[in-house]
Design a protein around this motif. Structure first.
Motif, PDB file in Angstrom:
ATOM      1  N   LEU A  49       0.838  -1.219   0.000  1.00  0.00           N
ATOM      2  CA  LEU A  49       0.000   0.000   0.000  1.00  0.00           C
ATOM      3  C   LEU A  49       0.864   1.257   0.000  1.00  0.00           C
ATOM      4  N   ILE A  58      -4.061   6.984   3.253  1.00  0.00           N
ATOM      5  CA  ILE A  58      -4.733   7.306   1.985  1.00  0.00           C
ATOM      6  C   ILE A  58      -5.388   8.695   2.056  1.00  0.00           C
ATOM      7  N   LEU A  92      -8.627   3.734  -4.135  1.00  0.00           N
ATOM      8  CA  LEU A  92      -7.839   3.251  -3.002  1.00  0.00           C
ATOM      9  C   LEU A  92      -8.631   3.405  -1.696  1.00  0.00           C
ATOM     10  N   GLN A  95       2.071   1.870  -3.363  1.00  0.00           N
ATOM     11  CA  GLN A  95       0.997   2.402  -4.223  1.00  0.00           C
ATOM     12  C   GLN A  95       0.785   3.893  -3.964  1.00  0.00           C
TER      13      GLN A  95
END
Ligand code: DAH
Length: 376
Positions: free
Chosen positions: A3, A63, A44, A6
């Motif tokens: 993650l 995020i 996401l 990403q």
């Protein structure tokens, strides 16, 4: 890809895209790709739902952090682009403030002197308590002549240079009205309850005080006559009106109209079938210079016809002449306009020549009033 990786990849990608956006539209495309409903960052965020609670604890803030970071980068970039766009416009657009202004249509248009004169006349008479009435241009022979006490075959019918019209299928003889006097009868008549279509011809009960402006027609044409011209009729009917009041009304009207402190009138005996006695009125004037000056000098100028309304006319209109009496007058509007505004040729009034109208016309928003000035 983890993650964190990403998030890093998206940060790198969108930070560059935001910095490279060249205008607001391009920037918005980047915003939609990142934060729009189907954007990568939104996708996401949506994946949080399927994470284990432990994982979500750290992934959520990460995020959301990316989302907030990109949102503020977009906002900052938007500010930069906006001010760049404004600066570019300011540099490109120039305004020459020394150029003359285009006059607005309301400043360019002109009111015809006849309309102006009618407005002035009605303003004066309204102030004296008169109403305004109108009647039809195509008039019956009855109203134009018979009701006004012109006997059949009377020479006065011919003297009016009448435009007679073909008698219609209904057998009613019609003419182009030769004067505004027929509207006197229409106004007095009890049976004329409803205004004729398109005209203000209210039937009134006495006391009646009206002025009736309108077009009139006679088969005549030279420097001071046109086949179509304008008159204003005055009518006062009650139980006691008399010539003294007629004289006062005319004096007040002429003083106000010519915007002079005094006028001197001369009443001469005359003949009209619809008045008894009948008079023609001259106004004292000075004709020694280039223009006629009203209210001074030693010349006389014929200006209108008037008289006490004939008992036959009152009876023809359905009122009792033993109870009611009154006076009437008729004035040529075009002639008044020529005198006041110094136009030498009546025919020019109806030539629709723009140059003439530019010169003699009136500004549309300068409405004539007694308190604000009639012609100024
Ligand atoms: N109707 C007359 C004409 O056209 C003018 C006139 C004279 C009207 C006397 C009146 C009046 O009301 O009383 O020649």
């Amino acid at each position: 890809m983890s993650l964190d990786q990403q998030i890093d990849a998206l940060r790198t990608e969108f930070t560059a895209a935001i910095a490279n956006a060249g205008d607001e539209a391009g920037l918005d495309t980047v915003r939609v790709a990142a934060l729009g409903k189907k954007g990568s960052v939104s996708a996401l965020l949506a994946s949080l739902g399927s994470m284990a609670p432990e994982e979500r604890k750290s992934a959520g803030p990460a995020i959301n952090g990316l989302k907030n970071e990109l949102a503020s980068l977009i906002e900052a970039r938007s500010d930069v682009l906006k001010s760049a766009a404004l600066n570019a416009r300011l540099a490109a657009e120039t305004l020459d403030i020394t150029l003359p202004l285009q006059p607005a249509p309301t400043a360019r248009g002109r009111i015809h002197p006849i309309s102006q004169t009618i407005d002035e006349i009605t303003a004066i008479f309204s102030d004296m308590g008169f109403s305004i009435a109108e009647g039809p241009d195509i008039e019956t022979d009855y109203y134009n002549f018979t009701a006004l006490n012109f006997p059949e075959g009377h020479p006065a019918r011919e003297m009016h240079d009448t435009f007679f019209m073909k008698t219609g299928a209904d057998g009613v003889k019609k003419v182009l009205r030769t004067h505004t006097s027929p509207v006197q009868v229409r106004v007095m008549q009890k049976t004329n309850e409803k205004p004729a279509a398109g005209y203000m011809t209210p039937a009134m009960d006495p006391p009646i005080r009206v002025v009736i402006p309108g077009r009139t027609y006679r088969n005549d044409s030279d420097q001071t006559h046109t086949p179509m011209f304008h008159q204003v009729e005055g009518l006062v009917i009650d139980k006691t009106s008399h010539i003294g009041q007629l004289r006062w009304v005319l004096e007040e009207f002429l003083k106000a109209f010519f915007e002079v402190p005094n006028v001197t009138l001369r009443f001469r005996p005359s003949f009209f079938p619809f008045t008894e006695p009948s008079m023609e009125v001259d106004v004292q004037c000075d004709r020694s210079g280039a223009e006629v000056k009203i209210g001074e000098g030693s010349d006389w100028l014929e200006i209108l016809g008037c008289g006490m309304v004939h008992t036959n006319v009152i009876a023809n209109a359905g009122l009792d002449p033993d109870i009611y009496q009154g006076f009437a007058f008729g004035v040529g509007i075009d002639r008044l306009a020529m005198l006041k505004y110094g136009m030498p040729d009546l025919r020019a009034f109806f030539d629709a020549d723009q140059r003439w109208l530019d010169h003699y016309g009136f500004r549309p928003l300068d409405l004539p009033t007694l308190f604000g000035g009639l012609s100024s």
